[in-house]
Write a protein that holds these residues in place. Sequence first.
Motif, PDB file in Angstrom:
ATOM      1  N   CYS A   1       0.856  -1.180   0.000  1.00 57.84           N
ATOM      2  CA  CYS A   1       0.000   0.000   0.000  1.00 57.84           C
ATOM      3  C   CYS A   1       0.894   1.232   0.000  1.00 57.84           C
TER       4      CYS A   1
ATOM      5  N   HIS B   1       0.123   4.106   1.186  1.00 58.75           N
ATOM      6  CA  HIS B   1      -0.142   4.947   2.351  1.00 58.75           C
ATOM      7  C   HIS B   1       0.421   4.401   3.653  1.00 58.75           C
ATOM      8  N   CYS B   2       0.617   3.069   3.726  1.00 53.40           N
ATOM      9  CA  CYS B   2       1.082   2.485   4.986  1.00 53.40           C
ATOM     10  C   CYS B   2       1.945   1.272   4.675  1.00 53.40           C
TER      11      CYS B   2
ATOM     12  N   TYR C   1       1.255  -1.834   4.875  1.00 55.06           N
ATOM     13  CA  TYR C   1       0.504  -3.045   4.536  1.00 55.06           C
ATOM     14  C   TYR C   1       1.073  -3.668   3.267  1.00 55.06           C
TER      15      TYR C   1
ATOM     16  N   HIS D   1      -7.922  -2.973   0.515  1.00 55.19           N
ATOM     17  CA  HIS D   1      -7.264  -2.351   1.662  1.00 55.19           C
ATOM     18  C   HIS D   1      -7.226  -0.822   1.524  1.00 55.19           C
TER      19      HIS D   1
ATOM     20  N   HIS E   1      -8.078   3.608   3.919  1.00 61.59           N
ATOM     21  CA  HIS E   1      -7.529   4.966   4.001  1.00 61.59           C
ATOM     22  C   HIS E   1      -8.570   5.997   3.616  1.00 61.59           C
TER      23      HIS E   1
HETATM   24 ZN   LIG Z   1      -2.537   1.098   3.656  1.00 62.71          ZN
END
Ligand SMILES: [Zn+2]
Length: 138
Positions: free
Chosen positions: A48, A50-51, A53, A64, A68
């Motif tokens: 991901c 953004h994170c 994951y 997933h 967000h």
């Molecule tokens: Zn994420």
Amino acid sequence: MTATVVNGLEVIADEPTEAPMRSRAGTPVLWQQTRTLLLEDGSTTYGCVHCDYTSANVRSIRPHLNKHRTDNVPARTSVLAPFGELSLAEVFRRLVDFDDVTSELDEMTSERDEWKQRAQRAERSLSTLRNALRGVAS
Ligand SMILES: [Zn+2]
């Protein structure tokens, strides 16, 4: 932040992921939020943007990403809470409208005052005329 280590293996490349479908023009579609991560042992996994994951299954990244999206909703709602359901843009628009209405009212008021003065003047000249006529008649 995208994972930099997956299962103890360092991520050596982080690229957007080519989607399984093509655009209408036939060009590859790149998913910017789904990262293809090349690990130090030469294997790839997906992450991901953004994170941290990650998943070996590319299909689990996109569901997933919704996480967000929903994370942002409460923050946005709380900012707007004092205005109820109105967006900030709508509030500003209404304030501008209100300003327009006030200046319009000002104009109407001054116009009304002008008509009142004209009516009073007309009334005065009418009574002058009446008096004059009365003078002629007597
Ligand atoms: Zn994420």
